[in-house]
Design an enzyme around this catalytic site. Structure first.
Site, mmCIF file in Angstrom:
data_model
loop_
_atom_site.group_PDB
_atom_site.id
_atom_site.type_symbol
_atom_site.label_atom_id
_atom_site.label_comp_id
_atom_site.label_asym_id
_atom_site.label_seq_id
_atom_site.Cartn_x
_atom_site.Cartn_y
_atom_site.Cartn_z
ATOM 1 N N ASP A 10 0.856 -1.185 0.000
ATOM 2 C CA ASP A 10 0.000 0.000 0.000
ATOM 3 C C ASP A 10 0.891 1.233 0.000
ATOM 4 O OD1 ASP A 10 -2.177 1.676 0.154
ATOM 5 O OD2 ASP A 10 -2.530 1.330 2.294
ATOM 6 N N ASP A 104 -3.335 2.198 -5.688
ATOM 7 C CA ASP A 104 -2.085 2.174 -4.924
ATOM 8 C C ASP A 104 -2.005 1.026 -3.937
ATOM 9 O OD1 ASP A 104 -4.031 3.344 -3.131
ATOM 10 O OD2 ASP A 104 -2.341 3.922 -1.888
ATOM 11 N N GLU A 105 -2.789 -0.023 -4.157
ATOM 12 C CA GLU A 105 -2.843 -1.086 -3.160
ATOM 13 C C GLU A 105 -3.058 -2.417 -3.871
ATOM 14 O OE1 GLU A 105 -6.009 -0.303 -0.418
ATOM 15 O OE2 GLU A 105 -5.615 -2.111 0.747
HETATM 16 MG MG LIG Z 1 -2.533 3.899 0.256
#
Ligand SMILES: [Mg+2]
Length: 388
Positions: A10, A104-105
């Site tokens: 993350d 983003d993960e």
């Molecule tokens: Mg994040």
């Protein structure tokens, strides 16, 4: 015991970090990315802004009151997507089994990468280093043997974290956490649990199943599994199919409904067995019907809850088939297909109709078929459907 190696990655304060990277004059300062209008909300904020109590989803007006000196920035989604592509390319260097959860993960299954790239922790450290080299940004990586513990490890390690939950430290990490940290436990369930005296994960772990069932019903099994660090959900790679299906073409057109129904049951068994083997359920069932000479139609049904039980798939598929069949003067089929879509890795709820769904029967059939080869145990009706 063959443990998987799962990473959860993350990016830290993603949008805000991209802005601080691209505009160095904003580094070290409180910065908020979000809608700037009167009804805007905070999308992400830098760690400097978090110290003032600002957080995601907060109305922008409230954020401004908490931190009047913050730099306010409108999101640049195209730029974030560009950085995201670079980051995901790095994930894909470590393993093809990458399941993105957002820009983003992602979850990465690196079980098979270990021989080439080293221990899961070493792979995680390498990913952090490469992400920083390529994008200039920090990410947190959680390492464990399943999704639930890997994601928890990320949360516990943030920011710029690298944390591993192993068989050895698992209960030491889990036990003292509040029940609200458990995957699937929202505010309402957490309040119910706390009111019943279950405050920490250890309380759930040591609870009697029947007492816990009185508070959360069928969910008690899942909660006790999670409290023991058990989670069998697979990492489903983004490039893998998002539906699973089976179809068959008949050498001679089928004109007897009973025969078509036998084939339909056989196809439902095939699809649902595969879904169960992968720990997957689907929300939408589609049947595909091709009449001679070459007219293909589909009929679809959407359930409220994802399902993978053979009996439920067949009941729905059969209903769709019957309606289609009755609407035709001279029905005949050249091809028949069944597919399951809107797949999720969550287990199908066992609560639906109790065992009216035949889930015990499914489990027995799956186990026998695994041990003695596919097709060992079939429902009597599908035996009249012969392969061509
Ligand atoms: Mg994040």
């Amino acid at each position: 015991m063959n443990l998987r190696a799962i990473l959860h990655v993350d990016m830290d304060a993603f949008y805000a970090s991209v802005e601080q990277h691209d505009f160095p004059q904003w580094r070290g300062l409180p910065l908020i990315v979000g809608g700037l209008g009167s009804r805007g909300v905070v999308a992400t904020c830098s760690y400097e802004a978090r110290r003032f109590g600002v957080h995601s989803a907060l109305p922008m007006a409230a954020a401004r009151r908490l931190c009047p000196q913050a730099i306010l920035v409108k999101p640049r989604m195209a730029r974030y997507a560009e950085v995201s592509r670079a980051v995901f390319a790095l994930f894909n260097d470590a393993t093809p089994l990458v399941e993105g959860l957002s820009l983003d993960e992602a979850f990465l299954d690196v079980t098979a990468s270990q021989r080439l790239l080293g221990t899961p922790l070493a792979i995680a450290a390498k990913i952090k280093q490469r992400v920083r080299e390529v994008t200039g940004l920090a990410c947190s990586v959680g390492v464990s043997h399943n999704k639930w513990l890997a994601k928890l490890a990320t949360e516990l390690g943030k920011p710029d974290g690298l944390f591993e939950i192993t068989e050895a430290n698992r209960q030491t990490v889990l036990d003292p956490l509040s029940v609200g940290r458990l995957w699937t436990v929202g505010k309402v369930t957490a309040q119910k649990l706390e009111a019943a005296g279950y405050r920490r994960i250890v309380d759930l772990r040591l609870a009697s199943a029947s007492a816990l069932a009185r508070v959360v019903g069928n969910q008690h099994r899942l909660l006790q599994d999670l409290a023991n660090g058990v989670d069998a959900r697979p990492v489903i790679a983004d490039r893998e199919e998002k539906s699973m299906g089976a179809e068959t073409t008949f050498s001679a057109d089928l004109r007897a409904l009973s025969e078509v129904r036998a084939w339909l049951l056989k196809l439902c068994e095939k699809v649902s067995e595969r879904a169960r083997r992968h720990g997957i359920s689907g929300r939408v069932l589609t049947i595909k019907l091709r009449s001679p000479p070459f007219v293909t139609e589909t009929r679809q049904c959407r359930w409220d809850e994802p399902a993978n039980a053979t009996q439920q798939l067949y009941a729905t598929a059969d209903r769709l088939l019957q309606v289609w069949w009755q609407g035709r003067a001279d029905p005949a089929l050249r091809l028949l297909g069944v597919s399951l879509a809107y797949l999720s890795a969550a287990p199908a709820p066992a609560s639906w109709f109790g065992d009216a769904l035949g889930q015990d029967q499914d489990r027995i059939a799956d186990a026998l078929n695994r041990r003695f080869g596919a097709g060992t145990l079939k429902r009597a009706r599908s035996l009249s459907a012969r392969e061509d």
